[in-house]
Every structure is written in structure tokens, then in C-alpha cells.
Design a protein around this motif. Sequence first.
Motif, mmCIF file in Angstrom:
data_model
loop_
_atom_site.group_PDB
_atom_site.id
_atom_site.type_symbol
_atom_site.label_atom_id
_atom_site.label_comp_id
_atom_site.label_asym_id
_atom_site.label_seq_id
_atom_site.Cartn_x
_atom_site.Cartn_y
_atom_site.Cartn_z
ATOM 1 N N SER A 84 0.809 -1.218 0.000
ATOM 2 C CA SER A 84 0.000 0.000 0.000
ATOM 3 C C SER A 84 0.846 1.273 0.000
ATOM 4 O O SER A 84 0.360 2.340 0.388
ATOM 5 N N ARG A 85 2.093 1.183 -0.472
ATOM 6 C CA ARG A 85 2.933 2.384 -0.522
ATOM 7 C C ARG A 85 4.059 2.217 -1.533
ATOM 8 O O ARG A 85 4.700 1.176 -1.612
ATOM 9 N N LEU A 86 4.278 3.298 -2.285
ATOM 10 C CA LEU A 86 5.432 3.416 -3.173
ATOM 11 C C LEU A 86 6.150 4.711 -2.832
ATOM 12 O O LEU A 86 5.500 5.746 -2.643
ATOM 13 N N GLU A 98 -5.193 3.230 -0.283
ATOM 14 C CA GLU A 98 -6.211 2.682 0.624
ATOM 15 C C GLU A 98 -7.377 2.186 -0.223
ATOM 16 O O GLU A 98 -7.906 2.941 -1.042
ATOM 17 N N ALA A 99 -7.769 0.947 -0.038
ATOM 18 C CA ALA A 99 -8.919 0.408 -0.767
ATOM 19 C C ALA A 99 -10.184 1.098 -0.276
ATOM 20 O O ALA A 99 -10.457 1.125 0.916
ATOM 21 N N THR A 128 -9.762 2.810 -5.349
ATOM 22 C CA THR A 128 -8.632 3.004 -4.441
ATOM 23 C C THR A 128 -8.416 4.489 -4.209
ATOM 24 O O THR A 128 -8.409 5.285 -5.160
ATOM 25 N N ARG A 129 -8.241 4.856 -2.960
ATOM 26 C CA ARG A 129 -7.860 6.227 -2.617
ATOM 27 C C ARG A 129 -6.346 6.310 -2.706
ATOM 28 O O ARG A 129 -5.629 5.521 -2.094
ATOM 29 N N LEU A 130 -5.877 7.280 -3.481
ATOM 30 C CA LEU A 130 -4.444 7.542 -3.608
ATOM 31 C C LEU A 130 -4.118 8.802 -2.827
ATOM 32 O O LEU A 130 -4.705 9.864 -3.075
#
Length: 147
Positions: free
Chosen positions: A74-76, A94-95, A101-103
Motif C-alpha cells: 500500500s505504498r510506493l 487505501e482500498a 482506491t484512494r491515492l
Amino acid sequence: MITVERSFVVGLPLDELVAYLEDFSRTEDWDPGTVRCVRLDAGPVRPGARWRNTSRFRGRITHLEYRLVTREPSRLLFVGENKTVTATDDLGFEAESASLTRLNYRASLRFKGLARIAAPFLRAEFEHLGDEVAERLPTAAAAQRRT
């Protein structure tokens, strides 16, 4: 330092969005400043992978070498650097549902040397670029699913 943050929903499942964005060469699709972005190494995308990003800002061309520092479900986290700036793109996911998906997008620029003097005067332009990313990225990501 200048930090721009945006949070928005993208019409892809979390794992598909992460897979799309982990290839930093795709910034050509969604980052309004990127002219070209080329992978410098081969193999699977994993921490340590590198790209050469060519951007246009205020009519000038600049090159940064980016590397993938963190690749989690869940992170880049990407860090780019040249002689005048260190740029960090921190992407949190976040799903929202099975298909959304929330970015949480955070771009930070730390200027070096004399370029630090200009930083306060550039904030508004970087805020505008953040708005453009929030507008373009969901469309670009959804389009890749159709190809």
C-alpha cells in the motif's frame, strides 16, 4: 522545501493501481511536467529500480534520476535527484471498495544551493501541478486497464 499533497479516488483495485504506478516510466501518462521517463535498468520493478525522468518546468528542461526506495502493498516511494533538487514522490494507497482506491499523493522538492532561494516563489506553480496530477492520473490509470 515545497510539499504538495493531494488525495483522490482512482477507479482501479488497489493492487492494480500499485502495479500501474510502480513503473515510474508511466509518469509520462499522468504527470504534466514529464516529457519522457525511461527505465535505466532491467528486470522486475523492485526497490533499487532506476529511471531517468526528463521534465519541463517554466520552459526549462531538467533531468532527474529516480529510484524506487520503497515498494509495499500500500505504498510506493520514489526519490529523484540532480544537482539542484531532490524530489520525493510518496504514494499511499487505501482500498475504498473492491474496485476503487484512494491515492494519497505527496510530492516534495528540496532545493539545493542557490536554487533554495527560489523555492518560496515556486510554491503556487507546484500546487497547480498537483491539481493537474489529481485530474490526469485517475483517467490515465483507468485507460491502461482497457488496453
